[in-house]
Design a protein around this motif. Sequence first.
Motif, mmCIF file in Angstrom:
data_model
loop_
_atom_site.group_PDB
_atom_site.id
_atom_site.type_symbol
_atom_site.label_atom_id
_atom_site.label_comp_id
_atom_site.label_asym_id
_atom_site.label_seq_id
_atom_site.Cartn_x
_atom_site.Cartn_y
_atom_site.Cartn_z
ATOM 1 N N GLU A 1 2.993 30.887 -39.710
ATOM 2 C CA GLU A 1 2.898 31.362 -38.317
ATOM 3 C C GLU A 1 2.884 30.189 -37.347
ATOM 4 O OE1 GLU A 1 1.607 32.674 -34.528
ATOM 5 O OE2 GLU A 1 0.564 31.196 -35.754
ATOM 6 N N THR A 2 2.163 29.133 -37.715
ATOM 7 C CA THR A 2 2.071 27.959 -36.849
ATOM 8 C C THR A 2 3.439 27.340 -36.601
ATOM 9 O OG1 THR A 2 -0.184 27.466 -37.590
ATOM 10 C CG2 THR A 2 1.062 25.658 -36.601
ATOM 11 N N VAL A 3 4.204 27.138 -37.677
ATOM 12 C CA VAL A 3 5.485 26.453 -37.487
ATOM 13 C C VAL A 3 6.517 27.350 -36.817
ATOM 14 C CG1 VAL A 3 5.128 24.768 -39.312
ATOM 15 C CG2 VAL A 3 6.179 26.960 -39.882
ATOM 16 N N TYR A 4 6.481 28.658 -37.052
ATOM 17 C CA TYR A 4 7.421 29.540 -36.373
ATOM 18 C C TYR A 4 7.145 29.579 -34.866
ATOM 19 C CZ TYR A 4 8.448 31.279 -41.084
ATOM 20 O OH TYR A 4 8.786 31.387 -42.410
ATOM 21 N N ALA A 5 5.897 29.350 -34.486
ATOM 22 C CA ALA A 5 5.546 29.357 -33.061
ATOM 23 C C ALA A 5 5.817 28.015 -32.401
ATOM 24 C CB ALA A 5 4.077 29.741 -32.879
ATOM 25 N N VAL A 6 5.328 26.913 -33.028
ATOM 26 C CA VAL A 6 5.359 25.615 -32.332
ATOM 27 C C VAL A 6 5.822 24.464 -33.210
ATOM 28 C CG1 VAL A 6 3.559 26.293 -30.690
ATOM 29 C CG2 VAL A 6 2.901 25.222 -32.858
ATOM 30 N N LYS B 1 9.584 20.681 -41.429
ATOM 31 C CA LYS B 1 9.076 22.045 -41.255
ATOM 32 C C LYS B 1 10.019 22.808 -40.338
ATOM 33 C CE LYS B 1 5.314 20.314 -39.331
ATOM 34 N NZ LYS B 1 5.713 18.933 -38.971
ATOM 35 N N PRO B 2 9.917 24.131 -40.263
ATOM 36 C CA PRO B 2 10.747 24.893 -39.317
ATOM 37 C C PRO B 2 10.513 24.466 -37.867
ATOM 38 C CG PRO B 2 9.813 26.354 -40.965
ATOM 39 C CD PRO B 2 9.151 25.015 -41.155
ATOM 40 N N LEU B 3 11.496 24.758 -37.024
ATOM 41 C CA LEU B 3 11.403 24.473 -35.588
ATOM 42 C C LEU B 3 10.954 25.732 -34.869
ATOM 43 C CD1 LEU B 3 11.916 22.482 -33.249
ATOM 44 C CD2 LEU B 3 14.269 23.330 -33.176
ATOM 45 N N GLY B 4 9.814 25.651 -34.187
ATOM 46 C CA GLY B 4 9.223 26.824 -33.560
ATOM 47 C C GLY B 4 9.835 27.198 -32.222
ATOM 48 N N ILE B 5 9.640 28.446 -31.851
ATOM 49 C CA ILE B 5 10.221 28.986 -30.617
ATOM 50 C C ILE B 5 9.731 28.239 -29.385
ATOM 51 C CG2 ILE B 5 10.389 31.047 -29.152
ATOM 52 C CD1 ILE B 5 10.076 32.713 -31.732
ATOM 53 N N ILE C 1 14.621 33.542 -39.903
ATOM 54 C CA ILE C 1 13.800 32.938 -40.951
ATOM 55 C C ILE C 1 14.550 33.050 -42.277
ATOM 56 C CG2 ILE C 1 11.660 33.148 -42.282
ATOM 57 C CD1 ILE C 1 10.346 34.208 -39.709
ATOM 58 N N ARG C 2 14.629 31.956 -42.983
ATOM 59 C CA ARG C 2 15.182 31.957 -44.336
ATOM 60 C C ARG C 2 14.029 31.812 -45.330
ATOM 61 N NH1 ARG C 2 17.947 27.258 -47.878
ATOM 62 N NH2 ARG C 2 18.822 28.574 -49.526
ATOM 63 N N ARG C 3 13.947 32.750 -46.257
ATOM 64 C CA ARG C 3 12.904 32.716 -47.284
ATOM 65 C C ARG C 3 13.595 32.683 -48.650
ATOM 66 N NH1 ARG C 3 7.748 33.678 -46.425
ATOM 67 N NH2 ARG C 3 8.219 34.632 -44.411
ATOM 68 N N ASP D 1 12.488 28.361 -43.991
ATOM 69 C CA ASP D 1 12.920 27.627 -42.810
ATOM 70 C C ASP D 1 13.057 28.625 -41.670
ATOM 71 O OD1 ASP D 1 13.637 25.561 -41.167
ATOM 72 O OD2 ASP D 1 15.650 25.293 -41.974
ATOM 73 N N GLY D 2 13.006 28.143 -40.465
ATOM 74 C CA GLY D 2 13.173 28.995 -39.297
ATOM 75 C C GLY D 2 13.809 28.220 -38.160
ATOM 76 N N ARG D 3 14.712 28.868 -37.448
ATOM 77 C CA ARG D 3 15.396 28.230 -36.325
ATOM 78 C C ARG D 3 15.736 29.271 -35.270
ATOM 79 N NH1 ARG D 3 14.171 24.182 -38.479
ATOM 80 N NH2 ARG D 3 15.294 22.236 -38.791
ATOM 81 N N VAL D 4 15.778 28.830 -34.034
ATOM 82 C CA VAL D 4 16.311 29.664 -32.955
ATOM 83 C C VAL D 4 17.820 29.753 -33.147
ATOM 84 C CG1 VAL D 4 16.705 29.808 -30.474
ATOM 85 C CG2 VAL D 4 14.473 29.088 -31.347
ATOM 86 N N VAL D 5 18.332 30.973 -33.227
ATOM 87 C CA VAL D 5 19.779 31.157 -33.414
ATOM 88 C C VAL D 5 20.440 31.779 -32.185
ATOM 89 C CG1 VAL D 5 19.667 31.288 -35.920
ATOM 90 C CG2 VAL D 5 19.372 33.372 -34.582
ATOM 91 N N LEU D 6 19.640 32.343 -31.282
ATOM 92 C CA LEU D 6 20.175 32.892 -30.036
ATOM 93 C C LEU D 6 19.135 32.647 -28.948
ATOM 94 C CD1 LEU D 6 22.482 34.427 -28.658
ATOM 95 C CD2 LEU D 6 21.351 36.562 -29.291
#
Length: 212
Positions: free
Chosen positions: A42-47, A53-57, A165-167, A195-200
């Motif tokens: 949750e932390t990385v998906y947000a910030v 680590k994933p790039l947060g929104i 999000i890719r799991r 992993d997670g990224r903004v795609v749009l």
Amino acid sequence: SLGAFKAGAKVIVSEELLTDAAFALDTYLAQEFGERVGVLEETVYAVGDGSGKPLGIANASSGVTVSQAATGNATSFTYSALATFVYALPYQYRRNAVWVFADNAVKNLYLLVDGQQRPLWNVNVAGTGPDTFLGYPIYTSPDLATPAASAKSGIFGDIRRGYMIRRVNGFSMQRQNELHSDNGQVGFRGFDRVDGRVVLADAMRVLQHSAT
């Protein structure tokens, strides 16, 4: 392009507890791992900053437009500011939009009322889904910034469209019988790769308080 970063947690259990436990230890461990890894993700998906680590929104590098409230919204958002945020989002993304606010920002929203003292926050008494605010589902995140001058304490938008999000292969658990055996213990290691990224980026807005 989505990679796969590992998020994991570990629990060490005594041999006596494994032998004598009067409850389903595997169920307890599953819940414990789920909570620990869920908090990390949750932390990385947000910030998250995208480095290992994933790039947060809400990270400055995400590409999501920042909508800053007008002067007078330095520590909380007014009804006027919130309505302006709704219309800062392009029309096609509003139908499935949601609010996400910092944990300590929602009290202000919960107390907002209209001219007839009716709350703008609509409690879902059926318990089958989230509460709504101004007609949109509302959620909280402990990782968004605390309300303060120029802080980014909220997100509004169609997150399903905007963030991917890719799991990889689900959650895995490894039992480590030998590693801790000298101490009469057994280790349990749980992990997954995500992993997670903004795609749009245009499907979302990061909500920022005014400077004064």
